[in-house]
Write an enzyme that holds these catalytic residues in place. Structure first.
Site, mmCIF file in Angstrom:
data_model
loop_
_atom_site.group_PDB
_atom_site.id
_atom_site.type_symbol
_atom_site.label_atom_id
_atom_site.label_comp_id
_atom_site.label_asym_id
_atom_site.label_seq_id
_atom_site.Cartn_x
_atom_site.Cartn_y
_atom_site.Cartn_z
ATOM 1 N N ASN A 9 0.865 -1.188 0.000
ATOM 2 C CA ASN A 9 0.000 0.000 0.000
ATOM 3 C C ASN A 9 0.899 1.235 0.000
ATOM 4 O O ASN A 9 1.497 1.568 1.015
ATOM 5 C CB ASN A 9 -0.900 -0.037 1.252
ATOM 6 C CG ASN A 9 -1.728 1.222 1.397
ATOM 7 O OD1 ASN A 9 -1.811 2.037 0.473
ATOM 8 N ND2 ASN A 9 -2.351 1.387 2.561
ATOM 9 N N TRP A 10 0.949 1.890 -1.142
ATOM 10 C CA TRP A 10 1.871 3.031 -1.287
ATOM 11 C C TRP A 10 1.324 4.323 -0.687
ATOM 12 O O TRP A 10 2.045 5.322 -0.622
ATOM 13 C CB TRP A 10 2.184 3.278 -2.767
ATOM 14 C CG TRP A 10 2.918 2.171 -3.438
ATOM 15 C CD1 TRP A 10 3.291 0.965 -2.893
ATOM 16 C CD2 TRP A 10 3.378 2.158 -4.784
ATOM 17 N NE1 TRP A 10 3.952 0.215 -3.833
ATOM 18 C CE2 TRP A 10 4.018 0.921 -5.005
ATOM 19 C CE3 TRP A 10 3.317 3.065 -5.847
ATOM 20 C CZ2 TRP A 10 4.590 0.581 -6.227
ATOM 21 C CZ3 TRP A 10 3.872 2.726 -7.064
ATOM 22 C CH2 TRP A 10 4.512 1.497 -7.246
ATOM 23 N N LYS A 11 0.061 4.309 -0.309
ATOM 24 C CA LYS A 11 -0.582 5.514 0.253
ATOM 25 C C LYS A 11 -0.347 6.713 -0.679
ATOM 26 O O LYS A 11 -0.290 6.537 -1.887
ATOM 27 C CB LYS A 11 -0.086 5.759 1.677
ATOM 28 C CG LYS A 11 -0.223 4.496 2.523
ATOM 29 C CD LYS A 11 -0.037 4.709 3.989
ATOM 30 C CE LYS A 11 -0.195 3.362 4.689
ATOM 31 N NZ LYS A 11 -0.180 3.478 6.137
ATOM 32 N N HIS A 96 -9.633 1.177 4.851
ATOM 33 C CA HIS A 96 -8.351 1.366 5.543
ATOM 34 C C HIS A 96 -8.583 2.341 6.704
ATOM 35 O O HIS A 96 -9.390 3.264 6.594
ATOM 36 C CB HIS A 96 -7.311 1.914 4.565
ATOM 37 C CG HIS A 96 -5.931 1.928 5.153
ATOM 38 N ND1 HIS A 96 -5.532 2.887 6.045
ATOM 39 C CD2 HIS A 96 -4.887 1.072 5.004
ATOM 40 C CE1 HIS A 96 -4.279 2.620 6.414
ATOM 41 N NE2 HIS A 96 -3.869 1.523 5.798
ATOM 42 N N GLU A 98 -7.033 4.783 7.691
ATOM 43 C CA GLU A 98 -6.857 6.208 7.345
ATOM 44 C C GLU A 98 -8.113 6.750 6.664
ATOM 45 O O GLU A 98 -8.453 7.921 6.811
ATOM 46 C CB GLU A 98 -5.600 6.373 6.477
ATOM 47 C CG GLU A 98 -4.337 6.169 7.316
ATOM 48 C CD GLU A 98 -3.147 5.574 6.589
ATOM 49 O OE1 GLU A 98 -3.126 5.576 5.338
ATOM 50 O OE2 GLU A 98 -2.232 5.074 7.279
ATOM 51 N N GLU A 167 -5.504 -4.907 10.613
ATOM 52 C CA GLU A 167 -4.445 -3.912 10.796
ATOM 53 C C GLU A 167 -4.713 -3.118 12.069
ATOM 54 O O GLU A 167 -5.487 -2.150 12.047
ATOM 55 C CB GLU A 167 -4.433 -2.935 9.619
ATOM 56 C CG GLU A 167 -4.133 -3.570 8.287
ATOM 57 C CD GLU A 167 -3.601 -2.533 7.320
ATOM 58 O OE1 GLU A 167 -2.440 -2.638 6.929
ATOM 59 O OE2 GLU A 167 -4.336 -1.600 6.975
ATOM 60 N N GLY A 173 2.357 2.307 10.674
ATOM 61 C CA GLY A 173 3.306 3.405 10.529
ATOM 62 C C GLY A 173 4.040 3.779 11.814
ATOM 63 O O GLY A 173 4.729 4.787 11.866
ATOM 64 N N SER A 212 3.239 -2.159 10.363
ATOM 65 C CA SER A 212 4.687 -2.246 10.604
ATOM 66 C C SER A 212 5.274 -3.610 10.271
ATOM 67 O O SER A 212 6.142 -4.103 10.992
ATOM 68 C CB SER A 212 5.019 -1.838 12.043
ATOM 69 O OG SER A 212 4.702 -0.477 12.239
ATOM 70 N N GLY A 233 2.806 -1.179 4.265
ATOM 71 C CA GLY A 233 2.859 0.237 3.910
ATOM 72 C C GLY A 233 4.286 0.667 3.644
ATOM 73 O O GLY A 233 4.842 0.443 2.564
ATOM 74 N N GLY A 234 4.909 1.264 4.654
ATOM 75 C CA GLY A 234 6.248 1.850 4.508
ATOM 76 C C GLY A 234 7.250 0.968 3.778
ATOM 77 O O GLY A 234 7.915 1.429 2.842
#
Ligand code: PGA
Length: 254
Positions: A9-11, A96, A98, A167, A173, A212, A233-234
């Site tokens: 997930n590149w956000k 998600h 967010e 999640e 994150g 994470s 993600g990251g």
């Protein structure tokens, strides 16, 4: 054995140059692709056309990070499921944390999108998870039950077309992942909840872990019996780390 998934997930990160570099590296460095583990990336909408072109003839599939709850119409700024399919998306992230937190997406809205995604030929990846406060006050199970209730009510035929991703919001994150044992316990709980309604499907439904996931914890998480891969993600923005996480998941299936 259930199919496994490694999803990046590149956000809202990247630009034309970095997207090209990341996708090209992923495509040409992906040596160990396995039909037991799907590799999927979720670029921002605006890069989907380029991603579709760059990923042609590759094993890497495309997902969108969200979609509209309506098929089409006067919804300025929204993107329809059919548009995503046209640009090569096979999957779509829904709910998600967010989206829930910053854009007030409700369980009802997310369930509507889930149904529409399946009708449009997209595989919905439903994200659920508790906040730190909810975790600390031992509300995790109640929160998850509430978040999947409307999805379960859509019926087995709809649910079987989707994927779940647990999640914990406190792990997203933050660098603090749930431990493998902790995540396993929650995944097992989720599977049991699905089994109360649909026992056969519960055994087949992929449940991914996100929050994470990094090189140093991925393998131990994926070794857990109810964890069917990860939503990353990251670490998915670093091609070699993402590929290594993918290989870690493949190694478990061998
Ligand atoms: P993270 O993000 O891996 O950076 O924690 C996961 C996610 O938001 O899906």
């Amino acid at each position: 054995m259930r199919k496994k998934f490694i999803i990046g997930n590149w956000k809202m990160y990247g630009n034309k140059a970095s997207v090209k570099e990341l996708l090209t590296t992923l495509k040409f460095s992906m040596v160990n692709s396995s039909d037991k583990v799907s590799c999927i990336v979720c670029p921002p909408y605006i890069f989907l056309a380029e991603a579709q072109a760059l990923l042609q003839d590759s094993q890497i599939a495309l997902a969108a990070q969200n979609m509209a709850a309506e098929k089409e119409g006067a919804y300025t700024g929204e993107i329809a499921a059919a548009m995503l399919s046209e640009f090569g998306c096979k999957y779509v992230l829904l709910g998600h944390s967010e989206r829930r937190t910053y854009y007030s997406e409700t369980d009802a809205l997310i369930a509507k999108k889930f149904q529409l995604a399946t009708e449009s030929g997209l595989v919905p990846i439903l994200c659920i998870g508790e906040t730190l406060e909810q975790y600390q006050s031992k509300q995790t199970q109640a929160v998850l039950q509430r978040q999947i209730e409307k999805i379960l009510a859509l019926g087995e035929a709809v649910l079987q077309k989707g994927i779940l991703a647990y999640e914990p919001v406190w792990a997203i994150g933050t660098g603090i992942s749930a431990s493998p044992a902790q995540a396993q316990q929650t995944h097992q709980f989720l599977r049991q909840q699905v089994a109360l309604h649909y026992p056969d499907l519960a055994q087949k439904l992929p449940i991914l872990y996100g929050g994470s996931v990094k090189l140093d914890n991925a393998k131990a998480l994926f070794e857990m019996p109810d964890i069917d891969g990860g939503l990353i993600g990251g670490a998915s923005l670093r091609a070699h780390e993402f590929l290594q996480i993918y290989c870690d998941c493949v190694s478990i299936t061998n």
